[in-house]
Design an enzyme around this catalytic site. Structure first.
Site, PDB file in Angstrom:
ATOM      1  N   ASP A  82     -11.371   2.412   3.975  1.00 44.05           N
ATOM      2  CA  ASP A  82     -11.754   0.999   3.945  1.00 44.05           C
ATOM      3  C   ASP A  82     -13.271   0.852   3.811  1.00 44.05           C
ATOM      4  OD1 ASP A  82      -9.872  -1.074   4.031  1.00 44.05           O
ATOM      5  OD2 ASP A  82      -9.400  -0.709   6.141  1.00 44.05           O
ATOM      6  N   GLN A  92      -4.815  -1.581   9.506  1.00 44.99           N
ATOM      7  CA  GLN A  92      -4.696  -2.931   8.947  1.00 44.99           C
ATOM      8  C   GLN A  92      -5.286  -3.960   9.911  1.00 44.99           C
ATOM      9  OE1 GLN A  92      -3.578  -3.535   5.826  1.00 44.99           O
ATOM     10  NE2 GLN A  92      -3.922  -5.728   6.050  1.00 44.99           N
ATOM     11  N   LYS A  95       0.842  -1.205   0.000  1.00 52.60           N
ATOM     12  CA  LYS A  95       0.000   0.000   0.000  1.00 52.60           C
ATOM     13  C   LYS A  95       0.874   1.251   0.000  1.00 52.60           C
ATOM     14  CE  LYS A  95      -3.797  -2.438   2.194  1.00 52.60           C
ATOM     15  NZ  LYS A  95      -4.376  -2.945   3.445  1.00 52.60           N
TER      16      LYS A  95
HETATM   17  N1  GUN Z   1      -6.898  -7.120   6.136  1.00 57.44           N
HETATM   18  C1  GUN Z   1      -7.276  -7.912   5.091  1.00 57.44           C
HETATM   19  N2  GUN Z   1      -8.020  -7.211   4.208  1.00 57.44           N
HETATM   20  C2  GUN Z   1      -8.108  -5.955   4.698  1.00 57.44           C
HETATM   21  C3  GUN Z   1      -8.729  -4.778   4.211  1.00 57.44           C
HETATM   22  O1  GUN Z   1      -9.376  -4.731   3.152  1.00 57.44           O
HETATM   23  N3  GUN Z   1      -8.580  -3.667   4.998  1.00 57.44           N
HETATM   24  C4  GUN Z   1      -7.895  -3.698   6.172  1.00 57.44           C
HETATM   25  N4  GUN Z   1      -7.831  -2.579   6.868  1.00 57.44           N
HETATM   26  N5  GUN Z   1      -7.303  -4.776   6.642  1.00 57.44           N
HETATM   27  C5  GUN Z   1      -7.405  -5.903   5.898  1.00 57.44           C
END
Ligand code: GUN
Length: 300
Positions: free
Chosen positions: A125, A102, A58
């Site tokens: 998100d 995350q 990211k």
């Molecule tokens: N962990 C696995 N997929 C995601 C996601 O789409 N967003 C976040 N914040 N954590 C994750």
């Protein structure tokens, strides 16, 4: 099963590359017009290897399109109060337009409380309860990235989805539920299947659009798929076979040749997820700065 594999392969990797190119232009445009640089803050608690890989990806991709990236790596024993204090800071920071924590968080932290402490208009998100409610009621929401990517590919392939039978297998908050909401908003007739559904294969056979997000390797067999259906496989599962490790989806891809189109794994939904995170950050910036023109609206 069919000998011939006739289904088109939906190229998520190429689709994501096009979206990223468009976003790069968008960010350049924003810088020229406002003198500002959109910024994404990512918070990682602990050192889970898979999460660390995602956070690095990211960070790299955020910088690659010309945005600012703020990565906050916190120790595994971070308290709820400490994490909340960081979120309060990020909520107030004008250079931060998007915030992502995350997941999964360590067990001693209250995930829902953390998600709901993010300023909803920075919640890239789309997990905040207010964004879930906005999506469910047809208001401008920030939409979870994976289902958003799936919808973009479906609309690109099919145009209008109105009147189609859509079956979503899996009812998670991250994929299944928001996917069902998005498909309903497109006027599909939507059914959500899950582990207690009585006859999942029969239900899948009714689907013009089949979205599978369960995390079970190759669960959906060829004879669960209606001829001509469009299949979106959200699963990413590592399996060992013939003494080697490989990645497969939730759909038995080789048996799906009679679908009209299917996303491969890898190379289908996966690459779209980060691209949509970047899109959501640009969207969040535009909404915060009241720059919303048709040309600039990224959200489908
Ligand atoms: N962990 C696995 N997929 C995601 C996601 O789409 N967003 C976040 N914040 N954590 C994750």
């Amino acid at each position: 099963m069919n000998n011939q594999f006739l289904a088109d392969r939906i190229d998520g990797k190429g689709f994501a590359a096009n979206l990223v190119e468009k976003l790069t232009d968008d960010v350049t445009d924003i810088k020229e017009k406002t003198g500002l640089i959109p910024g994404l803050a990512v918070v990682l608690v602990g050192e889970d290897p898979a999460s660390s890989v995602y956070v690095s990806a990211k960070h790299r991709q955020t910088l690659a399109i010309g945005m600012q990236s703020f990565v906050h790596k916190l120790p595994i024993d971070t308290s709820q109060t400490e994490l909340m204090a960081l979120l309060t800071e990020l909520n107030a920071a004008s250079e931060v337009n998007g915030i992502l924590v995350q997941l999964p968080l360590p067990a001693h932290l209250d995930t829902n409380a953390v998600i709901n402490a993010i300023e909803p208009d920075k919640d890239v998100d789309g997990f905040h309860i207010l964004n879930a409610g906005r999506l469910a009621t047809g208001q401008d929401a920030l939409v979870p990235c994976t289902p958003l990517g799936c919808l973009m590919m479906l609309k690109d392939r099919l145009g209008s989805l109105a009147g189609m039978n859509a079956v979503v297998v899996g009812k998670s908050n991250i994929v299944g539920k928001p996917m069902a909401q998005l498909l309903m908003a497109e006027n599909c007739t939507v059914t959500v299947a899950h582990s207690k559904t009585r006859d999942v294969p029969a239900l899948c056979r009714t689907a013009d659009i089949l979205v599978v997000a369960v995390g079970r390797p190759e669960m959906v067999k060829g004879d669960w798929i209606k001829s001509g259906a469009v299949v979106i496989d959200v699963g990413i599962n590592r399996i060992e076979s013939d003494g080697r490790s490989r990645i497969v989806g939730d759909v038995a891809y080789d048996e799906a040749g009679h679908a009209s189109a299917i996303t491969p794994v890898p190379g289908g939904v996966g690459p779209m997820t980060i691209a949509c995170l970047l899109a959501n950050t640009v969207t969040a910036f535009k909404r915060q700065h009241k720059i919303v023109t048709k040309k600039e609206a990224v959200v489908v």
